[in-house]
Design a protein around this motif. Sequence first.
Motif, PDB file in Angstrom:
ATOM      1  N   UNK A  59       0.827  -1.197   0.000  1.00 12.74           N
ATOM      2  CA  UNK A  59       0.000   0.000   0.000  1.00 12.74           C
ATOM      3  C   UNK A  59       0.867   1.255   0.000  1.00 12.74           C
ATOM      4  N   UNK A  60       0.288   2.345  -0.463  1.00 11.31           N
ATOM      5  CA  UNK A  60       0.918   3.652  -0.381  1.00 11.31           C
ATOM      6  C   UNK A  60       0.634   4.219   1.008  1.00 11.31           C
TER       7      UNK A  60
ATOM      8  N   UNK B  59      -3.486   0.876  -9.506  1.00 10.32           N
ATOM      9  CA  UNK B  59      -3.827   1.041  -8.099  1.00 10.32           C
ATOM     10  C   UNK B  59      -5.328   0.798  -7.894  1.00 10.32           C
ATOM     11  N   UNK B  60      -5.665   0.310  -6.690  1.00  5.57           N
ATOM     12  CA  UNK B  60      -7.060   0.225  -6.276  1.00  5.57           C
ATOM     13  C   UNK B  60      -7.191   0.821  -4.882  1.00  5.57           C
TER      14      UNK B  60
ATOM     15  N   UNK C 269      -3.698   0.567  -3.059  1.00 11.34           N
ATOM     16  CA  UNK C 269      -3.077  -0.759  -3.100  1.00 11.34           C
ATOM     17  C   UNK C 269      -2.487  -0.966  -4.489  1.00 11.34           C
ATOM     18  N   UNK C 270      -1.216  -1.359  -4.541  1.00 12.19           N
ATOM     19  CA  UNK C 270      -0.561  -1.576  -5.824  1.00 12.19           C
ATOM     20  C   UNK C 270      -0.948  -2.964  -6.337  1.00 12.19           C
ATOM     21  N   UNK C 271      -1.574  -2.988  -7.512  1.00 13.45           N
ATOM     22  CA  UNK C 271      -2.050  -4.245  -8.087  1.00 13.45           C
ATOM     23  C   UNK C 271      -1.053  -4.821  -9.097  1.00 13.45           C
TER      24      UNK C 271
ATOM     25  N   UNK D 239      -7.105   2.350 -11.085  1.00 12.42           N
ATOM     26  CA  UNK D 239      -6.450   3.544 -11.611  1.00 12.42           C
ATOM     27  C   UNK D 239      -5.132   3.152 -12.260  1.00 12.42           C
ATOM     28  N   UNK D 240      -5.016   3.461 -13.544  1.00 14.71           N
ATOM     29  CA  UNK D 240      -3.788   3.160 -14.288  1.00 14.71           C
ATOM     30  C   UNK D 240      -2.980   4.439 -14.407  1.00 14.71           C
ATOM     31  N   UNK D 241      -1.756   4.411 -13.868  1.00 16.80           N
ATOM     32  CA  UNK D 241      -0.944   5.630 -13.800  1.00 16.80           C
ATOM     33  C   UNK D 241       0.462   5.332 -14.291  1.00 16.80           C
TER      34      UNK D 241
END
Length: 524
Positions: free
Chosen positions: A181-182, A239-240, A201-203, A248-250
């Motif tokens: 997680x961030x 990320x979720x 959360x990094x997926x 979220x695609x970054x």
Amino acid sequence: MNDLSRLTSINHFCITLALTSVLVACGGGSSGPISGDLTTNRPPASSSAINSGWVAGSYKESSEFDNRCAVPRTGFSQYTNQPFPDKKGTVLDEKNFLRSWSYETYLWYEELPDLNPGSYGTPQAYFELLKTNKLTSSQTPKDNFHFWEPTEDAESSDAGISYGYGIELKVYKTTPPREYFVAYVEPDSIAARNGVRRGAKIMTIDSVSLVEDTSSSGLDTLNEGLFPSKLNVKHVFEFKYEGSDIVDKVELQSEKVETSPVLLTKVLKTETGNVGYIVFNSHIEKAQDQWVSAIQTLKQSSVTDVILDLRYNGGGLLSIASQIGYMLAGTNVQGKVFYEQILNKKQTKEDPFPFLNYGLYGNYKNLELPTLNLQRVYVLSTGGTCSASEAIINGLRGSDVQVFLIGDTTCGKPYGFYPEENCGTTYYMIQIKGANAKGFGEYSDGFIPSAQSNNETLIKGCRVQDDINSELGDTSEAMLSTALSFRANGTCPGSVSKGAQKTRASFVDGEFLEDEIRKITIIK
């Protein structure tokens, strides 16, 4: 099984396939890929030891070998603008320096193994063995804080500069399904500019699942994405956030990141007066001026109490810690001892470190510091609250400023270092044990939030978990909410207020990933 392994080096964390993968594929600042005895992690002795002139128990002055380098640097440091002091020498000179310097200044020098420097390869591998092998009563290593890093990394860290995206991580599960997680995002970083927030959360990274992937190539991709080794390299993250099915695609590009030690200053309005809230994450030089601005803001709002959030603060400069103690407590601590330096018996006794009421750095150098003159402080803590952060807690309590502790047991590092740079490597070795004005400094198992205080390691407060899914400064965030409630009525929410608190929390909190340099007290 996949796990996360943290090497002794700085800035390097690796997701690994197994223990052997750690040893061969997870290189970094300490000695690169580790090899040798898998059981003891000791580097192998050279098959044919050189004639080093070593005589057991006989030590020359470290000054005879200082800055005598096998590969001398030339020019100036890009961070300090100071010329390199290197002179032509040998690898043996570098190891002899470490042997003598350790014997002269190590806190437990009587327990040092006297090893032939000619029998070990690199100075760094040799240094890793120059520490006590004794265990504590709980059978953990007595010295768990012995490390080194490239001097360039040390200087950039001291300047508050890192490389990445401005994302700080907290890990709750290192085996599939992993949970990364961030924890927070540095202001003005590329992550902040792209809307990445605490609790994400990094997926996936570059289409590789951080949650599930176990392939060697996948782990390489994940490691390079999480901890980029180069600048200006792009990686795509997914990320979720809790409560949302949207991914979220970054795209993030690695960059130079400026650390903001005082991440947040906020005034919270309550029925019993304004309360200041400060998120403080790093004891580096530029923290001084940021603290001055924070205190001035809180003074203008006439705050009656301060909640100091140290949950992610691993330590740093003792001078900054002492200044913070003064800026919080002022006349209640002025002229008193902040930190008593206990050295080995061969060293000249140092004067106690006072609560500093003047600036040492930046815009406020030699100027009087502002203060709130508080008689009590509420501290938010986790297992990542270490060293210089613990010194603030201990120093204030030693001067009878009341401290309340909300969160989890601190990490337990009552030790200090005078960093030593030699030939491009900066070495950190325990040289000091700290005590407060009352002579207390034995908190190697950490400070513990408890129903009652014993003026030693138990501190009155509440046990509560870091609420990763709420923003820092949100009054509904679990730790901040608990602190405000405790301030209002003197009890902890729920059952934690009843009876004695346990030494360790029943919950399993995540681990905040931070550099070793952020988890020590540097005497400066």
